[in-house]
Design an enzyme around this catalytic site. Structure first.
Site, mmCIF file in Angstrom:
data_model
loop_
_atom_site.group_PDB
_atom_site.id
_atom_site.type_symbol
_atom_site.label_atom_id
_atom_site.label_comp_id
_atom_site.label_asym_id
_atom_site.label_seq_id
_atom_site.Cartn_x
_atom_site.Cartn_y
_atom_site.Cartn_z
ATOM 1 N N ASP A 1 43.578 37.700 6.185
ATOM 2 C CA ASP A 1 42.846 36.439 6.223
ATOM 3 C C ASP A 1 41.346 36.575 5.955
ATOM 4 O O ASP A 1 40.727 35.658 5.420
ATOM 5 C CB ASP A 1 43.060 35.746 7.578
ATOM 6 C CG ASP A 1 44.440 35.097 7.666
ATOM 7 O OD1 ASP A 1 45.069 34.872 6.607
ATOM 8 O OD2 ASP A 1 44.893 34.812 8.789
ATOM 9 N N TYR B 1 47.115 28.553 10.691
ATOM 10 C CA TYR B 1 46.686 29.074 11.984
ATOM 11 C C TYR B 1 45.232 28.762 12.286
ATOM 12 O O TYR B 1 44.395 28.784 11.398
ATOM 13 C CB TYR B 1 46.840 30.600 12.011
ATOM 14 C CG TYR B 1 48.004 31.048 12.862
ATOM 15 C CD1 TYR B 1 47.916 31.029 14.240
ATOM 16 C CD2 TYR B 1 49.192 31.472 12.285
ATOM 17 C CE1 TYR B 1 48.983 31.425 15.026
ATOM 18 C CE2 TYR B 1 50.269 31.872 13.067
ATOM 19 C CZ TYR B 1 50.156 31.841 14.433
ATOM 20 O OH TYR B 1 51.216 32.222 15.200
HETATM 21 CU CU CU Z 1 51.558 34.022 15.411
#
Ligand code: CU
Ligand code: MN
Length: 662
Positions: free
Chosen positions: A310, A398
């Protein structure tokens, strides 16, 4: 002629603004919007004859040499800042180039082709373009029709593809699409079976496959939005700290808070005031998240490549979000903006992406009640008050909440909270009892599998404990067997200290909880003779479960050990390499560390990985309550004694404020 004149004008404007803003100028301050735009102009002019298409992938501060920063800091900060440079990664004609700009004299210092494996950060514009390209691609439209879905309700995202042994590759992403139609939580409604591959440099679809039709999970039950009207009255409570540019002073702490489009929040030059010695003592030169590796465990065709980095692929800074007062941060928070660079090089404001606040959570810093003295009862309590610096990055599905918490006791607690949405896979199954094959994760709702995955968050921690020269010590707690009849006891444990001489001595797989990780300054001792130090107290830890020869693990090899220690090197910043997208694992910490350099009594850097193995459960659906992990940097023989014996000015003020605010 004209560009030259323009440059000169720019330079003059810059000089004037530099003179006027010099009071709050710090050599580690992030690039200002005008510096970002100056960089854009210089680079665009540089590629203007013949005109070439320049795509910006990273622009950030090219940090001054550490020695220069430290001497600037110790010279009461009146000196001219040592240098002011920008580092940029651009793509020109499908090649990556690294450009360094001298902002003080408005010139390009160097321009270097990158010829290695891997690609720079993806920028937003190209991810958006890849999605739109897919949405207008006739075979894709036909696939959506075949599924009886409404194209207007389809959302497409770009997923990085990883590396699986290919010798040659192009800069591609896989575009995966989701269905809105009745929910904003499209992540819970994947349109499975279709994979579109887009070449980002050519912005062209290079592969398309519609493999299998699986039901799209239903919209019902996926909503997480409720009408929230928690407006209330915003009470103004004093922040309890001072902000001088990017320098924060609170209680006994001083630190520099910065922002980078790749790393996000960066903490620098954290030092703590020692009452006894009457001076600030350094603790940490720099701390930031160097990488966040999220490999999924699903091997189906549209999933096997989902092994995201990420920070290096999507940018933690690029993914930061504007924080909401009273919800993301408490009422006494002060907010800080950040700036990023867009695809065309223009600077873009990211408002309120960092918040800083004094936290009074009702905890106890220390206490004791003494019943042992006849006729007397003594009680002494100190409330815990701390300073929190927070950012949130929403990397696609996320959300990561990152807190750096500074305590008066000298501790720095670093916490990462995971929340947001799972990546789920659509399936034919509606009940666990129907499943007779490997589905790579638990069923969470009808037609919905939550894929098993990991989160490995690596922190680059350049501790400078009371000075730059430090050593790393492993304190191993060992059971000693008592022999003979010297004691009625049969065993006890003692501490066996080992100073790491080279890098290989300092690679540690944690697990048993019997190793203390200590950084000391071997040139400084307390009055009673202990080396002054700071200890890293681990919290949640996880090691890799993938095999060493699996491609994602080759790229994410830094996870092999929870702790690595290297000698400071300005160029060694990104644990999984500078060009992480489709990397081959030939750059990054595991490679640098092969040199097995000396780390004793040197400027050292810790690389610590906080990790989670995530087996999803039904409560993570449709949105996941925050799951937190943390570690703590704790003074260990750094002070002569507990540094907060006197009731703190700050502590009492905050406690009172908090009470009166009820
Ligand atoms: Cu997770
Ligand atoms: Mn250091």
């Amino acid at each position: 002629m004209l560009p030259k004149l323009k440059n000169l004008l720019f330079f003059l404007v810059f000089l004037i603004s530099a003179v006027f803003s010099s009071s709050s100028y710090h050599p580690l301050d992030p690039l200002t919007p005008s510096e970002l735009n100056q960089t854009q102009t210089l680079i665009n002019n540089y590629f203007s004859s013949p005109p070439q298409n320049v795509s910006f992938h990273y622009v950030g501060l090219d940090e001054p040499e550490k020695s220069h920063v430290l001497s600037w800091q110790s010279s009461s900060r009146n000196q001219q800042i040592p240098s002011r440079r920008a580092f940029a990664i651009v793509r020109v004609n499908s090649r990556s180039r690294e450009i360094i700009v001298n902002l003080l004299n408005n010139s390009i210092i160097s321009d270097k082709f990158y010829n290695g494996y891997g690609y720079p950060l993806l920028n937003y514009a190209e991810q958006l373009a890849a999605g739109n390209l897919t949405l207008s691609y006739p075979p894709f439209i036909a696939s959506i029709r075949r599924r009886n879905l409404n194209l207007k309700e389809v959302v497409c995202l770009s997923f990085t593809v990883g590396w699986y042994g290919e010798i040659k590759s192009s800069r591609v992403v896989k575009v995966m699409c989701y269905y809105l139609n009745g929910t904003v939580n499209f992540y819970m409604r994947p349109i499975e079976g279709i994979a579109t591959t887009v070449d980002l440099d050519r912005m062209k679809i290079v592969a398309f496959r519609d493999r299998v039709v699986t039901p799209v999970p239903k919209a019902e039950g996926t909503n997480y939005r409720f009408n929230s009207s928690v407006q209330g009255l915003v009470k103004q409570v004093g922040p309890g700290f001072t902000l001088d540019g990017h320098v924060v002073r609170w209680a006994n702490w001083e630190l520099h808070v910065s922002f980078d489009m790749r790393a996000g929040l960066m903490i620098s030059l954290a030092s703590i005031y020692d009452q006894e010695k009457g001076k600030y003592r350094s603790v940490m030169y720099r701390g930031f998240i160097s990488e966040l590796f999220v490999p999924y465990m699903d091997l189906t065709e549209e999933w096997y490549y989902r092994t995201f980095f990420d920070v290096g692929e999507y940018g933690f800074g690029l993914s930061t979000v504007t924080l909401e007062p009273l919800k993301d941060c408490p009422e006494n928070a002060t907010f800080m903006d950040g700036y990023i660079t867009s695809q065309d090089g223009t600077s873009a404001l990211m408002p309120n992406i960092i918040c800083i606040f004094e936290s009074y959570a009702g905890d106890i810093m220390w206490r004791h009640t003494e019943f042992g003295i006849p006729g007397q009862e003594i009680q002494e309590v100190r409330p815990e008050v701390s300073l929190v610096v927070r950012m949130v990055a929403a990397v696609g599905n996320y959300d990561y909440i990152v807190d750096w918490e500074f305590k008066e006791s000298g501790s720095i607690k670093v916490k990462v909270g995971l929340t947001g949405l799972l990546l789920v896979r659509g399936t034919i199954y509606t009940n666990k009892d129907q499943i007779r094959e490997e589905v790579y994760g638990p069923i969470l709702a009808e037609n919905t599998i939550g894929a098993n995955h990991d989160h490995f968050i690596n922190f680059n921690l350049d501790l400078d404990v009371d000075g730059v020269a430090n050593s790393f010590i492993k304190n191993k707690l060992q059971t000693v067997r008592v022999l003979g009849n010297t004691s009625p006891r049969r065993s006890y444990w003692r501490v066996n200290s080992q100073t790491a001489k080279t890098e290989s001595d300092a690679r540690i797989q944690l697990g048993s909880g019997t190793t203390e990780l200590l950084v000391v300054n071997p040139n400084k001792k307390t009055r009673v003779g202990n080396f002054v130090g700071y200890r890293l107290v681990p919290g949640v830890i996880a090691g890799p479960l993938l095999s060493d020869d699996d491609y994602p693990q080759i790229r994410g090899k830094f996870t092999k050990y929870n702790m690595w220690v290297t000698p400071y090197n300005k160029a060694e910043k990104w644990v999984a390499g500078l060009y992480t997208d489709q990397s081959h694992g030939d750059d990054g910490l595991p490679i640098w560390s092969l040199r097995n350099r000396n780390i004793e009594n040197k400027d050292i850097v810790l690389w610590y990985t906080l990790g989670f193995h995530h087996v999803p459960c039904q409560e993570d659906f449709p949105i996941m309550p925050t799951l937190s992990g943390s570690f703590e940097l704790r003074p260990t023989n750094f002070f002569e004694h507990n540094p907060v014996l006197k009731p703190s000015q700050y502590a009492t003020d905050s406690a009172n404020l908090s009470e009166s605010g009820q």
